[in-house]
Design a protein around this motif. Structure first.
Motif, PDB file in Angstrom:
ATOM      1  N   ASP A 187      35.334  64.095  42.863  1.00 21.35           N
ATOM      2  CA  ASP A 187      36.360  63.891  43.102  1.00 21.35           C
ATOM      3  C   ASP A 187      37.523  65.486  43.150  1.00 21.35           C
ATOM      4  O   ASP A 187      38.958  65.419  43.555  1.00 21.35           O
ATOM      5  N   GLU A 222      32.172  67.782  41.185  1.00 23.61           N
ATOM      6  CA  GLU A 222      32.915  67.082  40.125  1.00 23.61           C
ATOM      7  C   GLU A 222      32.807  66.228  40.537  1.00 23.61           C
ATOM      8  O   GLU A 222      33.401  65.134  40.536  1.00 23.61           O
ATOM      9  N   TYR A 223      32.454  65.477  39.692  1.00 31.85           N
ATOM     10  CA  TYR A 223      32.010  63.451  39.382  1.00 31.85           C
ATOM     11  C   TYR A 223      31.606  62.945  37.877  1.00 31.85           C
ATOM     12  O   TYR A 223      30.724  63.267  37.372  1.00 31.85           O
ATOM     13  N   LEU A 224      32.614  63.294  37.945  1.00 33.22           N
ATOM     14  CA  LEU A 224      32.399  62.482  36.065  1.00 33.22           C
ATOM     15  C   LEU A 224      32.337  61.148  35.495  1.00 33.22           C
ATOM     16  O   LEU A 224      32.784  60.510  36.451  1.00 33.22           O
ATOM     17  N   THR A 275      32.838  60.456  33.068  1.00 35.87           N
ATOM     18  CA  THR A 275      33.896  59.674  32.056  1.00 35.87           C
ATOM     19  C   THR A 275      34.984  58.485  32.552  1.00 35.87           C
ATOM     20  O   THR A 275      35.400  57.782  32.548  1.00 35.87           O
ATOM     21  N   LYS A 276      35.121  58.939  34.152  1.00 36.09           N
ATOM     22  CA  LYS A 276      35.773  58.575  34.759  1.00 36.09           C
ATOM     23  C   LYS A 276      35.100  56.991  35.877  1.00 36.09           C
ATOM     24  O   LYS A 276      35.995  56.298  36.367  1.00 36.09           O
ATOM     25  N   HIS A 277      34.106  57.787  36.209  1.00 36.72           N
ATOM     26  CA  HIS A 277      33.071  56.810  37.042  1.00 36.72           C
ATOM     27  C   HIS A 277      31.849  55.898  36.378  1.00 36.72           C
ATOM     28  O   HIS A 277      30.620  56.574  35.986  1.00 36.72           O
ATOM     29  N   ASN A 278      32.007  54.906  36.039  1.00 38.78           N
ATOM     30  CA  ASN A 278      30.671  54.544  35.771  1.00 38.78           C
ATOM     31  C   ASN A 278      30.745  52.910  35.078  1.00 38.78           C
ATOM     32  O   ASN A 278      30.499  52.418  34.272  1.00 38.78           O
ATOM     33  N   TYR A 313      24.087  58.258  37.483  1.00 37.07           N
ATOM     34  CA  TYR A 313      25.404  57.186  37.722  1.00 37.07           C
ATOM     35  C   TYR A 313      24.791  55.649  37.372  1.00 37.07           C
ATOM     36  O   TYR A 313      25.433  54.879  37.021  1.00 37.07           O
ATOM     37  N   GLU A 326      28.805  66.253  35.572  1.00 39.82           N
ATOM     38  CA  GLU A 326      28.870  64.671  35.688  1.00 39.82           C
ATOM     39  C   GLU A 326      30.370  64.531  34.096  1.00 39.82           C
ATOM     40  O   GLU A 326      29.993  63.151  34.063  1.00 39.82           O
ATOM     41  N   PRO A 342      33.239  66.108  31.389  1.00 39.91           N
ATOM     42  CA  PRO A 342      33.709  66.819  31.753  1.00 39.91           C
ATOM     43  C   PRO A 342      33.658  68.363  30.364  1.00 39.91           C
ATOM     44  O   PRO A 342      32.409  67.573  29.128  1.00 39.91           O
TER      45      PRO A 342
END
Ligand SMILES: [Zn+2]
Length: 244
Positions: free
Chosen positions: A7, A19-21, A23-26, A68, A89, A91
């Motif tokens: 992202d 950054e690929y969190l 918390t945004k992608h699950n 992931y 992965e 924050p």
């Protein structure tokens, strides 16, 4: 095979961080830790093994992808660092799951590692990956204003859990009878820590500015007149308004 698309990409003291969190992608609904409640408590260093990856990606990306996809069990860390780059992965103000000792969870020992520290997994026995990790940690230290006295090994938290007493570095290095993590870095822990300190002082020096002042005025008008004169010789001169 679909690789993750970050992202955001940022530079942490010379290291490219993607950054690929989670918390945004699950989409696979893997269990995730929650936001940090305890005061920020430092940094925990781990080692994990190299994995085979295709030329289109990196080991750090593949570890994030494995998390992931739910293939890392209940492990989730803030950063994976390899010899090419780092992937983030979680924050930075979230907890992460990394500091335990199998079958030996407790509320006050190793759990502090999970609840209060930022976790960094360094991939493989690699001088370049260690260098990237040291740069990233120095950048975090500069960001958080929390320094090398809060730099921990996974091993440290196991020793705390097991009731061992000592200074941070004694417990960072004392064998824990478990994984001895970070297994590649711990044998030369002092050297690694010195490398982090070196990058930290370099960063702090970069943040210092030596300014040359050529005048100070009560009247803005006079300041502007003087600036116009100075600019003839130093075009980059400018006015700063300060309290006396
Ligand atoms: Zn570990």
């Amino acid at each position: 095979m679909a690789y993750l698309v970050p992202d955001r990409i940022y530079n942490a003291n010379g290291v490219t961080v993607k950054e690929y969190l989670l918390t945004k992608h699950n989409p696979n609904k893997i269990a995730l830790p929650s936001k940090r409640v305890l005061p920020f408590g430092g940094y925990t260093v781990h080692n994990t093994d190299k994995i085979k990856v295709s030329a289109q990606t990196t080991m750090a990306e593949q570890y994030v992808r494995a998390t992931y996809n739910g293939n890392m069990n209940d492990v989730s860390v803030h950063f994976y660092v390899d010899e090419v780059e780092a992937w983030q992965e979680l924050p930075l103000d979230w907890q992460s799951w990394h500091a335990g000792q199998k079958g030996k969870a407790d509320a006050n020992g190793s759990h502090i590692g999970n609840q209060a520290t930022i976790s960094i997994e360094v991939i493989g026995n690699s001088a370049k990956a260690e260098d990237n990790a040291a740069r990233l940690i120095a950048w975090l230290m500069q960001t958080y204003k929390v320094g090398t006295d809060k730099l921990f090994t996974h091993n440290y938290w196991c020793n705390v859990r097991n009731g061992k007493k000592g200074t941070v570095d004694e417990l960072n290095k004392l064998p824990d009878g478990y994984k001895g993590c970070p297994v590649y870095i711990r044998p030369h822990w002092d050297e690694f820590k010195a490398k982090v300190s070196g990058y930290l002082s370099e960063q702090e020096e970069k943040n210092v500015l030596y300014r040359v002042q050529v005048g100070a005025f009560r009247s803005k008008e006079n300041a502007e007149l003087y600036l116009a004169r100075v600019k003839k010789e130093f075009p980059e001169a400018y006015i700063v308004k300060t309290e006396e």
